[in-house]
Scaffold this active site. Structure first.
Site, short mmCIF file in Angstrom:
data_model
loop_
_atom_site.label_atom_id
_atom_site.label_comp_id
_atom_site.label_asym_id
_atom_site.label_seq_id
_atom_site.Cartn_x
_atom_site.Cartn_y
_atom_site.Cartn_z
N HIS A 50 29.10 58.58 -16.62
CA HIS A 50 29.75 57.58 -15.76
C HIS A 50 31.19 57.35 -16.22
O HIS A 50 31.58 57.79 -17.30
CB HIS A 50 28.96 56.26 -15.78
CG HIS A 50 28.98 55.56 -17.11
ND1 HIS A 50 27.92 55.62 -17.99
CD2 HIS A 50 29.91 54.81 -17.71
CE1 HIS A 50 28.20 54.91 -19.07
NE2 HIS A 50 29.41 54.42 -18.93
P1 TYD Z 1 24.87 52.59 -19.92
O1 TYD Z 1 26.20 51.91 -20.06
O2 TYD Z 1 24.67 53.46 -18.71
O3 TYD Z 1 24.55 53.43 -21.24
P2 TYD Z 1 24.99 54.92 -21.71
O4 TYD Z 1 26.37 55.18 -21.21
O5 TYD Z 1 24.89 54.85 -23.20
O6 TYD Z 1 23.99 55.88 -21.15
O7 TYD Z 1 23.74 51.48 -19.98
C1 TYD Z 1 22.38 51.82 -20.00
C2 TYD Z 1 21.60 50.66 -19.37
O8 TYD Z 1 21.80 49.47 -20.13
C3 TYD Z 1 22.03 50.35 -17.95
O9 TYD Z 1 20.88 50.03 -17.19
C4 TYD Z 1 22.88 49.12 -18.06
C5 TYD Z 1 22.33 48.43 -19.29
N1 TYD Z 1 23.36 47.69 -20.05
C6 TYD Z 1 23.40 46.30 -19.98
O10 TYD Z 1 22.57 45.65 -19.31
N2 TYD Z 1 24.38 45.63 -20.68
C7 TYD Z 1 25.30 46.28 -21.41
O11 TYD Z 1 26.19 45.62 -22.03
C8 TYD Z 1 25.26 47.73 -21.47
C9 TYD Z 1 26.26 48.49 -22.29
C10 TYD Z 1 24.27 48.38 -20.77
#
Ligand code: TYD
Length: 137
Positions: A50
């Protein structure tokens, strides 16, 4: 467009005593509104996939090593290996990222914004369309 970059943090201490690295407000390019950390990521998993519309981040691998591949809206790639707790990565807004982790790696993130699902671009084609729109101007 601001570029991602590695920042070498200070290190206080000695081999005999161990070390402290510090990040202070006055040295940051943004005000920290959120701190999160990720851990126990299986080594075969690639996270990220993303970009963020507004969010800026400072990332540290406080344990283990973490590989970041970032891509800007013109398709240019940047690779960074965080493999020491003294090394930080600044990620400006607008970079598509994929992230892989060594066994037991712990990623610490200082973030410029509160969590906002609407700040995410999770569709790569959409991310590339942002580029097309910009080109037409
Ligand atoms: P994401 O940012 O997509 O993680 P990565 O880039 O490491 O794969 O987040 C994963 C999941 O966690 C997504 O459902 C959103 C949730 N999340 C929160 O609820 N709060 C936060 O501060 C973060 C970073 C993620």
């Amino acid at each position: 467009m601001a570029k991602p970059r590695l920042v070498k943090l200070n290190k206080i201490g000695s081999d005999a005593m161990g070390f402290i690295s510090v990040v202070e407000k006055k040295k940051l390019p943004f005000t920290v509104k959120r701190v999160y950390w990720t851990y126990h990521t299986p080594t075969e998993i690639i996270r990220g996939h993303h970009a963020h519309k507004k969010l800026e981040q400072i990332i540290v691998a406080v344990h283990g090593s973490i590989k970041f591949t970032l891509q800007d809206n013109k398709g240019k790639e940047f690779e960074f290996l965080l493999n020491h707790p003294q090394k930080a990565l600044y990620i400006p807004k607008g970079y598509w990222r994929t992230i892989s982790f060594s066994k037991d790696a712990v990623l610490l993130c200082l973030a410029s914004e509160k969590y906002d699902a609407k700040d995410y671009i999770r569709d790569y084609k959409l991310f590339m369309k942002v580029k097309e729109k910009k080109k037409k101007k």
